[in-house]
Design a protein around this motif. Structure first.
Motif, PDB file in Angstrom:
ATOM      1  N   PHE A   1      35.413  27.775  34.148  1.00  0.00           N
ATOM      2  CA  PHE A   1      34.434  28.622  34.844  1.00  0.00           C
ATOM      3  C   PHE A   1      35.122  29.342  36.018  1.00  0.00           C
ATOM      4  CE2 PHE A   1      31.218  29.092  38.231  1.00  0.00           C
ATOM      5  CZ  PHE A   1      30.288  29.891  37.576  1.00  0.00           C
ATOM      6  N   ALA A   2      35.932  28.609  36.756  1.00  0.00           N
ATOM      7  CA  ALA A   2      36.649  29.216  37.887  1.00  0.00           C
ATOM      8  C   ALA A   2      37.561  30.335  37.386  1.00  0.00           C
ATOM      9  CB  ALA A   2      37.460  28.155  38.631  1.00  0.00           C
ATOM     10  N   HIS A   3      38.173  30.103  36.238  1.00  0.00           N
ATOM     11  CA  HIS A   3      39.061  31.098  35.633  1.00  0.00           C
ATOM     12  C   HIS A   3      38.271  32.369  35.295  1.00  0.00           C
ATOM     13  CE1 HIS A   3      42.470  31.928  32.526  1.00  0.00           C
ATOM     14  NE2 HIS A   3      42.545  32.682  33.605  1.00  0.00           N
ATOM     15  N   GLU A   4      37.101  32.178  34.688  1.00  0.00           N
ATOM     16  CA  GLU A   4      36.219  33.299  34.339  1.00  0.00           C
ATOM     17  C   GLU A   4      35.805  34.093  35.585  1.00  0.00           C
ATOM     18  OE1 GLU A   4      34.759  34.908  31.711  1.00  0.00           O
ATOM     19  OE2 GLU A   4      36.462  33.913  30.757  1.00  0.00           O
ATOM     20  N   LEU A   5      35.478  33.329  36.629  1.00  0.00           N
ATOM     21  CA  LEU A   5      35.024  33.946  37.887  1.00  0.00           C
ATOM     22  C   LEU A   5      36.142  34.807  38.495  1.00  0.00           C
ATOM     23  CD1 LEU A   5      32.313  33.571  39.293  1.00  0.00           C
ATOM     24  CD2 LEU A   5      33.318  31.698  40.608  1.00  0.00           C
ATOM     25  N   ALA A   6      37.364  34.354  38.298  1.00  0.00           N
ATOM     26  CA  ALA A   6      38.524  35.051  38.878  1.00  0.00           C
ATOM     27  C   ALA A   6      38.909  36.291  38.073  1.00  0.00           C
ATOM     28  CB  ALA A   6      39.712  34.090  38.943  1.00  0.00           C
ATOM     29  N   ARG A   7      38.469  36.342  36.821  1.00  0.00           N
ATOM     30  CA  ARG A   7      38.924  37.397  35.907  1.00  0.00           C
ATOM     31  C   ARG A   7      38.681  38.799  36.492  1.00  0.00           C
ATOM     32  NH1 ARG A   7      40.077  36.846  30.695  1.00  0.00           N
ATOM     33  NH2 ARG A   7      38.948  34.883  30.461  1.00  0.00           N
ATOM     34  N   GLY A   8      39.730  39.598  36.485  1.00  0.00           N
ATOM     35  CA  GLY A   8      39.606  40.997  36.898  1.00  0.00           C
ATOM     36  C   GLY A   8      39.644  41.227  38.406  1.00  0.00           C
ATOM     37  N   LYS A   9      39.835  40.147  39.198  1.00  0.00           N
ATOM     38  CA  LYS A   9      39.918  40.332  40.663  1.00  0.00           C
ATOM     39  C   LYS A   9      41.325  39.961  41.127  1.00  0.00           C
ATOM     40  CE  LYS A   9      35.407  39.133  39.776  1.00  0.00           C
ATOM     41  NZ  LYS A   9      34.945  38.284  38.628  1.00  0.00           N
ATOM     42  N   GLN A  10      41.832  40.721  42.068  1.00  0.00           N
ATOM     43  CA  GLN A  10      43.202  40.455  42.544  1.00  0.00           C
ATOM     44  C   GLN A  10      43.228  39.736  43.884  1.00  0.00           C
ATOM     45  OE1 GLN A  10      42.622  44.233  42.011  1.00  0.00           O
ATOM     46  NE2 GLN A  10      42.592  43.516  39.899  1.00  0.00           N
ATOM     47  N   VAL A  11      42.095  39.748  44.581  1.00  0.00           N
ATOM     48  CA  VAL A  11      42.052  39.162  45.929  1.00  0.00           C
ATOM     49  C   VAL A  11      40.800  38.296  46.042  1.00  0.00           C
ATOM     50  CG1 VAL A  11      41.867  39.696  48.406  1.00  0.00           C
ATOM     51  CG2 VAL A  11      43.260  41.155  46.934  1.00  0.00           C
ATOM     52  N   TYR A  12      40.922  37.187  46.771  1.00  0.00           N
ATOM     53  CA  TYR A  12      39.775  36.302  47.010  1.00  0.00           C
ATOM     54  C   TYR A  12      39.546  36.183  48.516  1.00  0.00           C
ATOM     55  CZ  TYR A  12      37.187  31.879  47.501  1.00  0.00           C
ATOM     56  OH  TYR A  12      36.279  30.909  47.845  1.00  0.00           O
ATOM     57  N   VAL A  13      38.301  36.406  48.910  1.00  0.00           N
ATOM     58  CA  VAL A  13      37.938  36.264  50.324  1.00  0.00           C
ATOM     59  C   VAL A  13      36.788  35.258  50.418  1.00  0.00           C
ATOM     60  CG1 VAL A  13      36.876  37.449  52.295  1.00  0.00           C
ATOM     61  CG2 VAL A  13      38.692  38.576  50.996  1.00  0.00           C
ATOM     62  N   ASN A  14      36.939  34.263  51.269  1.00  0.00           N
ATOM     63  CA  ASN A  14      35.838  33.316  51.462  1.00  0.00           C
ATOM     64  C   ASN A  14      35.221  33.528  52.847  1.00  0.00           C
ATOM     65  OD1 ASN A  14      33.992  31.302  51.449  1.00  0.00           O
ATOM     66  ND2 ASN A  14      35.413  29.666  50.873  1.00  0.00           N
ATOM     67  N   ASP A  15      33.935  33.846  52.846  1.00  0.00           N
ATOM     68  CA  ASP A  15      33.193  34.019  54.104  1.00  0.00           C
ATOM     69  C   ASP A  15      32.019  33.037  54.151  1.00  0.00           C
ATOM     70  OD1 ASP A  15      33.418  35.408  56.467  1.00  0.00           O
ATOM     71  OD2 ASP A  15      32.033  37.005  55.892  1.00  0.00           O
ATOM     72  N   ALA A  16      32.005  32.096  53.202  1.00  0.00           N
ATOM     73  CA  ALA A  16      30.843  31.199  53.053  1.00  0.00           C
ATOM     74  C   ALA A  16      31.089  29.892  53.795  1.00  0.00           C
ATOM     75  CB  ALA A  16      30.577  30.942  51.570  1.00  0.00           C
ATOM     76  N   PHE A  17      31.058  29.948  55.122  1.00  0.00           N
ATOM     77  CA  PHE A  17      31.294  28.722  55.885  1.00  0.00           C
ATOM     78  C   PHE A  17      30.259  27.645  55.531  1.00  0.00           C
ATOM     79  CE2 PHE A  17      30.380  25.984  59.476  1.00  0.00           C
ATOM     80  CZ  PHE A  17      31.613  25.360  59.595  1.00  0.00           C
TER      81      PHE A  17
ATOM     82  N   THR B   1      40.756  29.497  43.594  1.00  0.00           N
ATOM     83  CA  THR B   1      42.028  29.852  44.242  1.00  0.00           C
ATOM     84  C   THR B   1      43.239  29.453  43.382  1.00  0.00           C
ATOM     85  OG1 THR B   1      42.041  27.801  45.529  1.00  0.00           O
ATOM     86  CG2 THR B   1      41.092  29.738  46.594  1.00  0.00           C
ATOM     87  N   ARG B   2      42.991  28.686  42.318  1.00  0.00           N
ATOM     88  CA  ARG B   2      44.082  28.429  41.364  1.00  0.00           C
ATOM     89  C   ARG B   2      44.478  29.704  40.630  1.00  0.00           C
ATOM     90  NH1 ARG B   2      41.552  23.775  37.793  1.00  0.00           N
ATOM     91  NH2 ARG B   2      41.674  22.029  39.224  1.00  0.00           N
ATOM     92  N   PHE B   3      43.522  30.610  40.549  1.00  0.00           N
ATOM     93  CA  PHE B   3      43.745  31.789  39.708  1.00  0.00           C
ATOM     94  C   PHE B   3      43.906  33.088  40.498  1.00  0.00           C
ATOM     95  CE2 PHE B   3      41.202  28.607  37.460  1.00  0.00           C
ATOM     96  CZ  PHE B   3      42.111  28.276  36.476  1.00  0.00           C
ATOM     97  N   ILE B   4      43.571  33.046  41.793  1.00  0.00           N
ATOM     98  CA  ILE B   4      43.798  34.245  42.626  1.00  0.00           C
ATOM     99  C   ILE B   4      44.640  33.799  43.816  1.00  0.00           C
ATOM    100  CG2 ILE B   4      42.750  36.173  43.869  1.00  0.00           C
ATOM    101  CD1 ILE B   4      40.146  35.705  42.400  1.00  0.00           C
ATOM    102  N   THR B   5      45.855  34.231  43.859  1.00  0.00           N
ATOM    103  CA  THR B   5      46.738  33.725  44.929  1.00  0.00           C
ATOM    104  C   THR B   5      46.578  34.503  46.235  1.00  0.00           C
ATOM    105  OG1 THR B   5      48.469  35.027  43.913  1.00  0.00           O
ATOM    106  CG2 THR B   5      48.516  32.671  43.474  1.00  0.00           C
ATOM    107  N   GLU B   6      46.239  35.785  46.154  1.00  0.00           N
ATOM    108  CA  GLU B   6      46.028  36.569  47.380  1.00  0.00           C
ATOM    109  C   GLU B   6      44.698  36.146  47.964  1.00  0.00           C
ATOM    110  OE1 GLU B   6      48.861  38.093  48.554  1.00  0.00           O
ATOM    111  OE2 GLU B   6      47.475  39.673  49.185  1.00  0.00           O
TER     112      GLU B   6
END
Ligand code: AMP
Length: 391
Positions: free
Chosen positions: A129-145, A159-164
């Motif tokens: 599921f995490a892999h699917e969620l990452a598909r097609g995105k190059q950057v991950y930003v977490n703002d969900a404190f 974050t296993r699948f999006i390193t930036e």
């Protein structure tokens, strides 16, 4: 290990998966408190202005399965208004149709994915599921404190699948405030703890005893401590199985030279029914319960706060949802907000709800958007959503 800010990322032309905390209260499909959405707007605006295509995602409530009641549709409408351009809601957070919408999303535009928790794999931190969620995105930003204390697919696994990756501005503000409480906090340092249960706050008290100069305790949890000191508390809410532990914590505080300050008077009533007949009591009669701290306690707490340089507050000091029992929480809140030269941090959840809407609340140094995450941080637990951002 360091965490990067979104300001350190190259964003132009990138598809950015943004984990937001849009878990807002809804009544009949309307958002009743949009604070959490508002708190992420500067991050979203920045991403769009930098030319990113922002793919926003969040959970909402605790759905067992897909249900229209917990669709993020009202959030998409709110965001469209707040950002001044249409934010489309995808029909799901993964899958072919959503994937196509992500591909077609132009730079400078935002798309909102549907409720992550419509898939149980989100909370299970499922790898596929995490892999699917990452598909097609190059950057991950977490703002969900507010969800940083959970290792879910969207807060950790992805974050296993999006390193930036980087923290958004809200996440950075929250972490900065929390660091001020734990890394070389300025003294005197006072903690105010309240709320329903001692059991929820044991870890926090244990951890804070080594750091603070005083702990002011109100709310229902105070009655377990008063019982531990042998006081009569009438029908007040007491956790019988935590009395020994309360005694232990009181002894630990003496050892660390930390003052634990308990209520000396109370607003009492026969029950928690609305429209109560209330009285102020130093001694709680056998047929009454303590539902708020009394005026002498308010004065004592305010006195203890005077001169403090760091204050953290988690948990209301009375049954604040009923106006007759809100005074203690509001009086202490207003006095704290008006103190000069103090770093004042309000834990999220009920404490934030209790002070919300009062003009003086704007004077606190920081009001957190995450009650559970703040508590875990104060217990000394590493937040998996923060850990996953480390580079
Ligand atoms: P918590 O979720 O542990 O922070 O607890 C918050 C809840 O505790 C709120 O709903 C308050 O109304 C409740 N509360 C605070 N003080 C009292 C009290 N003296 N008696 C009963 N409930 C209380």
């Amino acid at each position: 290990m360091p965490i990067r800010s979104i300001k350190q990322l190259a964003l132009n032309g990138k598809k950015v998966l943004v984990r937001c905390d849009f878990n807002v209260p809804l009544e009949a499909g309307r958002i009743t408190d949009a604070n959490r959405i508002d708190a992420s707007l500067d991050t979203i605006r920045y991403l769009l202005a930098e030319g990113a295509a922002a793919v926003l995602c969040s959970h909402l409530g605790r759905p067992k399965e897909r249900t229209t009641d917990l669709s993020l549709k009202p959030v998409a409408e709110y965001l469209s208004q707040a950002l001044g351009h249409k934010v489309t809601l995808a029909p799901d957070c993964i899958g072919d149709i959503t994937g196509r919408m992500v591909v077609d999303l132009a730079p400078g535009h935002a798309l909102l994915l549907e409720n992550l928790r419509f898939h149980p794999e989100e909370e299970a931190n499922d790898r596929d599921f995490a892999h699917e969620l990452a598909r097609g995105k190059q950057v991950y930003v977490n703002d969900a404190f507010g969800t940083a204390h959970r290792a879910h697919a969207s807060t950790a696994g992805v974050t296993r699948f999006i390193t930036e990756r980087a923290a958004g501005f809200l996440m950075l503000r929250e972490l900065e405030a929390l660091r001020a409480l734990t890394e070389n906090p300025a003294h005197p340092y006072v903690a105010i703890l309240g709320g329903a249960k001692v059991s929820d706050k044991i870890g926090v008290i244990r951890n804070l005893i080594a750091k603070v100069d005083a702990i002011l305790i109100g709310g229902a949890m105070a009655y377990t401590f008063l019982r531990a000191q042998g006081e009569n508390v009438g029908k007040s809410r007491v956790e019988e199985d935590k009395i020994d532990l309360a005694r232990e914590l009181l002894a630990a505080a003496v050892k660390h030279n930390v003052a634990i300050v308990l209520p000396i008077d109370h607003v009492v009533a026969e029950s928690i029914e609305p429209g109560p007949t209330v009285a102020i009591a130093r001694e709680i009669p056998a047929d009454r319960m303590g539902l708020d701290i009394g005026p002498a306690t308010v004065a004592e707490f305010v006195e203890r706060l005077r001169g403090a340089k760091t204050v953290v507050w988690n948990g209301p000091l009375g049954l604040f949802e009923t106006p007759e029992f809100a005074h203690g929480t509001l009086a202490v809140g207003e006095a704290l907000a008006n103190l000069d030269g103090v770093m004042s941090v309000i834990g999220g959840g009920d404490t934030a709800a209790a002070v919300a809407g009062h003009p003086w609340a704007a004077r606190f140094s920081h009001i957190s958007t995450g009650g559970g995450a703040t508590l875990e941080y104060l217990e000394g637990i590493e937040l998996p959503g923060v850990k996953a951002l480390e580079v």
